[in-house]
Design a protein around this motif. Structure first.
Motif, PDB file in Angstrom:
ATOM      1  N   ASP A  94      -0.221   9.965   0.265  1.00 17.28           N
ATOM      2  CA  ASP A  94       1.200  10.249   0.409  1.00 17.28           C
ATOM      3  C   ASP A  94       1.401  11.658   0.982  1.00 17.28           C
ATOM      4  O   ASP A  94       0.510  12.505   0.906  1.00 17.28           O
ATOM      5  CB  ASP A  94       1.918  10.097  -0.935  1.00 17.28           C
ATOM      6  CG  ASP A  94       1.479  11.121  -1.942  1.00 17.28           C
ATOM      7  OD1 ASP A  94       2.293  12.004  -2.277  1.00 17.28           O
ATOM      8  OD2 ASP A  94       0.321  11.046  -2.397  1.00 17.28           O
ATOM      9  N   VAL A  95       2.552  11.870   1.548  1.00 15.28           N
ATOM     10  CA  VAL A  95       2.844  13.120   2.239  1.00 15.28           C
ATOM     11  C   VAL A  95       2.831  14.309   1.278  1.00 15.28           C
ATOM     12  O   VAL A  95       2.288  15.369   1.606  1.00 15.28           O
ATOM     13  CB  VAL A  95       4.205  13.034   2.975  1.00 15.28           C
ATOM     14  CG1 VAL A  95       4.627  14.382   3.532  1.00 15.28           C
ATOM     15  CG2 VAL A  95       4.139  12.010   4.086  1.00 15.28           C
ATOM     16  N   LYS A  96       3.377  14.140   0.087  1.00 16.17           N
ATOM     17  CA  LYS A  96       3.409  15.254  -0.868  1.00 16.17           C
ATOM     18  C   LYS A  96       1.992  15.701  -1.226  1.00 16.17           C
ATOM     19  O   LYS A  96       1.703  16.899  -1.250  1.00 16.17           O
ATOM     20  CB  LYS A  96       4.179  14.848  -2.117  1.00 16.17           C
ATOM     21  CG  LYS A  96       4.376  15.974  -3.088  1.00 16.17           C
ATOM     22  CD  LYS A  96       5.338  15.593  -4.198  1.00 16.17           C
ATOM     23  CE  LYS A  96       5.410  16.648  -5.244  1.00 16.17           C
ATOM     24  NZ  LYS A  96       6.499  17.536  -5.168  1.00 16.17           N
ATOM     25  N   SER A  97       1.107  14.760  -1.471  1.00 21.22           N
ATOM     26  CA  SER A  97      -0.287  15.103  -1.777  1.00 21.22           C
ATOM     27  C   SER A  97      -0.943  15.792  -0.591  1.00 21.22           C
ATOM     28  O   SER A  97      -1.689  16.758  -0.766  1.00 21.22           O
ATOM     29  CB  SER A  97      -1.087  13.848  -2.142  1.00 21.22           C
ATOM     30  OG  SER A  97      -0.611  13.276  -3.328  1.00 21.22           O
ATOM     31  N   PHE A  98      -0.660  15.306   0.615  1.00 20.93           N
ATOM     32  CA  PHE A  98      -1.222  15.921   1.819  1.00 20.93           C
ATOM     33  C   PHE A  98      -0.749  17.359   1.956  1.00 20.93           C
ATOM     34  O   PHE A  98      -1.544  18.266   2.226  1.00 20.93           O
ATOM     35  CB  PHE A  98      -0.834  15.094   3.049  1.00 20.93           C
ATOM     36  CG  PHE A  98      -1.290  15.702   4.333  1.00 20.93           C
ATOM     37  CD1 PHE A  98      -2.620  15.610   4.728  1.00 20.93           C
ATOM     38  CD2 PHE A  98      -0.407  16.381   5.160  1.00 20.93           C
ATOM     39  CE1 PHE A  98      -3.053  16.181   5.909  1.00 20.93           C
ATOM     40  CE2 PHE A  98      -0.833  16.952   6.345  1.00 20.93           C
ATOM     41  CZ  PHE A  98      -2.152  16.853   6.719  1.00 20.93           C
ATOM     42  N   VAL A 147       0.841  -1.199   0.000  1.00 22.71           N
ATOM     43  CA  VAL A 147       0.000   0.000   0.000  1.00 22.71           C
ATOM     44  C   VAL A 147       0.875   1.247   0.000  1.00 22.71           C
ATOM     45  O   VAL A 147       0.646   2.175  -0.782  1.00 22.71           O
ATOM     46  CB  VAL A 147      -0.967   0.001   1.204  1.00 22.71           C
ATOM     47  CG1 VAL A 147      -1.613   1.356   1.386  1.00 22.71           C
ATOM     48  CG2 VAL A 147      -2.018  -1.090   1.033  1.00 22.71           C
ATOM     49  N   VAL A 148       1.884   1.264   0.849  1.00 21.99           N
ATOM     50  CA  VAL A 148       2.783   2.425   0.919  1.00 21.99           C
ATOM     51  C   VAL A 148       3.468   2.640  -0.423  1.00 21.99           C
ATOM     52  O   VAL A 148       3.519   3.770  -0.935  1.00 21.99           O
ATOM     53  CB  VAL A 148       3.827   2.245   2.049  1.00 21.99           C
ATOM     54  CG1 VAL A 148       4.909   3.304   1.968  1.00 21.99           C
ATOM     55  CG2 VAL A 148       3.146   2.266   3.399  1.00 21.99           C
ATOM     56  N   LYS A 149       3.972   1.576  -1.016  1.00 21.07           N
ATOM     57  CA  LYS A 149       4.664   1.683  -2.301  1.00 21.07           C
ATOM     58  C   LYS A 149       3.705   2.189  -3.387  1.00 21.07           C
ATOM     59  O   LYS A 149       4.039   3.105  -4.145  1.00 21.07           O
ATOM     60  CB  LYS A 149       5.245   0.330  -2.701  1.00 21.07           C
ATOM     61  CG  LYS A 149       6.017   0.372  -3.990  1.00 21.07           C
ATOM     62  CD  LYS A 149       6.595  -0.985  -4.348  1.00 21.07           C
ATOM     63  CE  LYS A 149       7.341  -0.864  -5.679  1.00 21.07           C
ATOM     64  NZ  LYS A 149       7.702  -2.141  -6.229  1.00 21.07           N
ATOM     65  N   SER A 150       2.529   1.625  -3.452  1.00 19.92           N
ATOM     66  CA  SER A 150       1.550   2.001  -4.473  1.00 19.92           C
ATOM     67  C   SER A 150       1.120   3.462  -4.338  1.00 19.92           C
ATOM     68  O   SER A 150       1.081   4.201  -5.323  1.00 19.92           O
ATOM     69  CB  SER A 150       0.326   1.090  -4.385  1.00 19.92           C
ATOM     70  OG  SER A 150      -0.677   1.518  -5.256  1.00 19.92           O
ATOM     71  N   ILE A 151       0.806   3.864  -3.135  1.00 20.38           N
ATOM     72  CA  ILE A 151       0.355   5.246  -2.915  1.00 20.38           C
ATOM     73  C   ILE A 151       1.470   6.236  -3.211  1.00 20.38           C
ATOM     74  O   ILE A 151       1.238   7.295  -3.800  1.00 20.38           O
ATOM     75  CB  ILE A 151      -0.177   5.425  -1.474  1.00 20.38           C
ATOM     76  CG1 ILE A 151      -1.473   4.635  -1.310  1.00 20.38           C
ATOM     77  CG2 ILE A 151      -0.388   6.892  -1.148  1.00 20.38           C
ATOM     78  CD1 ILE A 151      -1.987   4.585   0.104  1.00 20.38           C
TER      79      ILE A 151
END
Length: 90
Positions: free
Chosen positions: A45-49, A20-24
């Motif tokens: 993901d953090v960048k999107s957030f 999940v982490v890799k995919s997101i």
């Protein structure tokens, strides 16, 4: 709530966390997690957030500006520039 992203049960998140982490991170697509068939949280993901937070901050500033305009708390741009020119000449 519009859910155009992936939707998975919480058990999937528990058993496939690394995937999940890799995919997101790669797709930047948020993942909606359900519990008992009901959407409970969104993983992103953090960048999107961070981009979303910046967007929300800008929208808040625009809303504050609109409110001030409605309340008559503004000045004509010509007056502001005239004051700046006068201050610059001093």
């Amino acid at each position: 709530m519009k859910l155009s992203s992936q939707i998975k049960p919480i058990s999937y998140l528990k058993s496939h966390t690394a995937e999940v982490v890799k995919s997101i991170t790669e797709t930047r697509e948020p993942l909606v997690i359900t519990q008992n068939g009901e959407a409970k949280l969104v993983v992103m993901d953090v960048k999107s957030f961070e981009e979303q937070e910046e967007t929300m901050a800008l929208l808040k500033l625009l809303a504050m500006g609109n409110k001030e305009i409605e309340e008559g708390k503004y000045r004509d741009v010509e007056d502001v520039f005239a004051e700046l020119d006068a201050a610059d000449e001093r």
